[in-house]
Design an enzyme around this catalytic site. Structure first.
Site: not given
Length: 762
Positions: A440, A493
């Site tokens: 993330d 990401e």
């Protein structure tokens, strides 16, 4: 015969009671032996002694063998041998809780037990127990592991730090260890010692700043924390950074949990996670995919019985879970974790989560975890200010504080912090069989000025904005995962143009790429969502948005995401974003999915989007499964199932997702009609032609060039009535030797309104 009397009966033949003596009296034979000086006693009583193992337990003073035990709330203490025979009674020093005494007729330390009579305390009645003394056991962390921990190159620190069930000298208990190099004192506290920091003060291994203690009779399920007298002089009550299990919120204690056995490397999973594999990911928030009749969460085992078959039947290849690390706040969806090594107790135990992963693998599905090394919350029981210093985070908020999320940033320049995170990546793969980690907020890690104004950040050593330490960390974790567990993937990401995210790093990890297997294509997502949200009347003016991604489609190994981020915070659902009346909304969304599955790159779809959730995602409730009673929603779900099936069965749609050899434009310039035509290619020569006609107009007799002569048929037509469309389609299409679109042959087709077709030549 007396020698054969069972040891369990020997306490009944204990020695005659001694004459009563003043509570402060030392054994008469050796006056004051065992007593400690007032400063040492005061330090012990306030739990501020830097080396309790040097005082407590059994020691030879040069005069006699003495025994000392610090036992708050004890009334009477006896020293027993391993057969339960009382050797002597220890006496209280002054009015303290320190009990001391000389050991008669012994010169060398030996195995012993303590019989303790406890006074009534905190609602507990007076009682007597026999216990093992933690101060009689040696240090247990090996010198090799101490060296690797100190060097910061221990790939699996979780095997030594944290709480580990152990048996030492035939005594069962738990070995505790925690890294807190600046602490003045560390104790393990729990339900086994009334949360009293004086009972189990730990030993400092100075070489690596790790404190450890073996606590007998502590077992699986016991609650604990580390009580740390910090360098700042304050006492900090901290959950274990390496805890394998934690209490469910709002409670914050760690739970003693047996380390799960390792999972073998799987060649089958390695093939399923490869760059040339068909990968279609179903992203799930476990707390809101489905709930039971009472509105409560499903357990890991219930999810194994319900979620796993659903995902398999829908044709997805992987389940990606929003973070399931333990976290205190439901509303963070797991993105503010306080227990990186503990699967959240909301849904069950670690064994239950392992059963969920096993069930997924048995169904042929991979499991990807959303992993959060970019930041951590400021909760007092977590990593923040851990030992009274900024241990895991940067001290300067210009480096160590995320303004967007009010969270702290790991100090990636510290080898022990890198160790903590790298070990965590391996832990999930090795102990649970996780297939991959979606990392993330990588963009926030790469740049020191991420979401900061001028003057709110500190340049790197070269004066630049790149976070060199974070870059090295990402290279390191991807290198170690790739070499230690080649079956697993890592996915970034990452929303910027940072180069070579999915290219390998150099051998010294100082240059080259970051080493991820895949990167989320955020540019594709933003451009295509913006395009499809437009009224079809105006799409011709924005034709570049729908085709621009092919300008860079092979610069990285991309995964195309329609994730949870696109259906929250007022953004509405994907269906709501589509223009037009209800029929057109569904037609647009079906055409979008067809274009997505035809486009190069692996696929990811958030739960609920497969059947057209009509409102944005609500993490506090179940998905609106009742919508499947309506034909349009049921048709969209069937389309997604069929798209997954053709992607899996036709190598042209997945085998060369990351290679320019797998794609070629046939027609991309027809902005006036908003029509795109391209082909996907497999290494064996198989071709699939994809046509997207993105206006609500039927085009009959539409000629397109095709790469192969023969009979073409529809694999997918998103306008079929079974999907909720108008049913305009094509039968078999015979190629003609008419050059078109720079192809030697062509076919004529009918283009349905707002639809995507996939054609194959048999």
């Amino acid at each position: 015969m007396a020698s054969k009397t069972p040891a369990a009966k020997t306490p009944a033949r204990k020695a005659p009671a001694k004459k009563a003596a003043p509570a402060t009296a030392a054994p008469a034979s050796v006056p004051d032996i065992g007593r400690v000086d007032p400063d040492t006693l005061a330090a012990l009583m306030r739990a501020d002694h830097g080396d309790p193992f040097a005082v407590l337990g059994m020691h030879h003073t040069g005069v006699a063998l003495v025994m000392r035990a610090l036992l708050p709330t004890a009334e009477r203490v006896e020293l027993l041998d391993v057969h339960g025979r009382c050797l002597c009674e220890l006496t209280r020093q002054g009015d303290s809780d320190l009990f001391t005494g000389a050991v008669p007729r012994r010169r060398n330390p030996f195995a012993y037990r303590l019989r303790v009579q406890w006074r009534a305390h905190d609602g507990q009645p007076a009682h007597t127990t026999e216990l093992e003394d933690p101060y009689r056991f040696p240090a247990l962390i090996t010198e090799t592991d101490i060296y690797l921990l100190a060097e910061g190159t221990h790939h699996r620190p979780y095997e030594w730090l944290g709480a580990h069930l152990n048996t030492v000298d035939g005594v069962a208990g738990t070995r505790f260890a925690v890294w807190a190099p600046s602490a003045r004192r560390v104790s393990v506290v729990g339900n086994f010692n009334q949360w009293d920091g004086r009972r189990h003060m730990m030993r400092l291994r100075h070489e690596c700043g790790v404190w450890e203690v073996f606590v007998p009779q502590v077992g699986e399920g016991d609650l604990y924390k580390f009580e740390i007298l910090g360098a700042d002089g304050a006492v900090h009550s901290k959950a274990d950074p390496f805890a394998f299990r934690a209490e469910i919120r709002p409670q914050t204690a760690s739970v003693v949990q047996r380390l799960l056995p390792g999972v073998a490397i799987s060649e089958q999973r390695q093939r399923a996670n490869a760059l040339d594999a068909p990968i279609s990911v179903y992203e799930v928030h476990l707390g809101s995919w489905k709930r039971n009749g009472d509105g409560e969460w499903l357990t890991y085992r219930e999810l194994a019985e319900q979620l796993v078959p659903y995902v398999r039947d829908m044709g997805f290849t992987h389940i990606e879970l929003l973070p399931i690390h333990e976290h205190p706040f439901d509303g963070s969806w797991g993105y503010q974790p306080t227990g990186l090594y503990a699967p959240t107790s909301r849904f069950g135990t670690p064994w239950d989560f392992r059963a969920f992963v096993d069930a997924a693998h048995e169904a042929g599905l991979g499991v990807i975890l959303d992993w959060v090394p970019a930041h951590f919350p400021t909760d007092a029981f977590g990593l923040a200010n851990f030992d009274g210093t900024h241990l895991y985070e940067h001290a300067d908020p210009r480096e160590g504080f995320h303004q967007d999320w009010n969270t702290l940033i790991y100090n990636f320049g510290r080898s022990e912090v890198r160790n903590y995170l790298v070990g965590n990546a391996l832990y999930w793969i090795e102990r649970y069989g996780i297939d991959g980690l979606r990392v993330d907020a990588v963009a926030s890690m790469l740049y020191r000025d991420y979401s900061r104004k001028h003057g709110e950040w500190i340049p790197n050593k070269d004066g630049g904005r790149e976070n060199l330490e974070a870059i090295e960390f990402l290279r390191r974790v991807n290198h170690i995962v790739g070499t230690q567990r080649p079956e697993a993937m890592t996915v970034a990401e990452e929303s910027t143009a940072f180069p070579m995210v999915t290219r390998p790093p150099s051998p010294d990890l100082q240059s080259g790429g970051l080493g991820f297997h895949f990167k989320w294509n955020m540019g594709w997502m933003n451009d295509t969502l913006s395009y499809f949200a437009r009224d079809p009347l105006y799409r011709k003016y924005h034709h570049d948005q729908i085709r621009f991604s092919l300008m860079y489609a092979f610069s990285e190994n991309f995964l195309l995401p329609l994730s949870h981020d696109e259906v929250v915070h007022g953004k509405g659902s994907l269906l709501q974003k589509m223009p037009g009346d209800e029929w057109q909304k569904f037609a647009n969304l079906r055409a979008y999915y067809g274009f997505m599955w035809g486009h190069p790159g692996k696929k990811l779809l958030f739960m609920g989007c497969e059947f057209g959730q009509s409102t944005e995602w609500n993490a506090a409730a179940s998905l609106p499964w009742h919508l499947l009673d309506q034909p349009l929603h049921r048709g969209l779900q069937r389309l997604v199932r069929d798209l997954n099936a053709v992607q899996r069965h036709y190598p042209a749609l997945h085998q060369q997702d990351v290679s320019p050899d797998g794609f070629a434009w046939i027609s991309h310039a027809d902005a006036e009609h908003s029509v795109l035509v391209f082909e996907r290619r497999a290494a064996n020569g198989q071709r699939v032609v994809v046509i997207s006609s993105l206006t609500p107009v039927v085009h009959r007799g539409w000629r397109i060039g095709v790469p192969t002569a023969g009979v073409w048929r529809e694999l997918i037509n998103t306008d079929l009535t079974v999907y909720g469309g108008s049913g305009i389609g094509n039968g078999l299409m015979h190629s003609e030797p008419i050059a078109w679109h720079d192809q030697a042959q062509s076919i004529t087709v009918t283009l349905p309104p707002l639809a995507t077709l996939m054609l194959v030549c048999d």
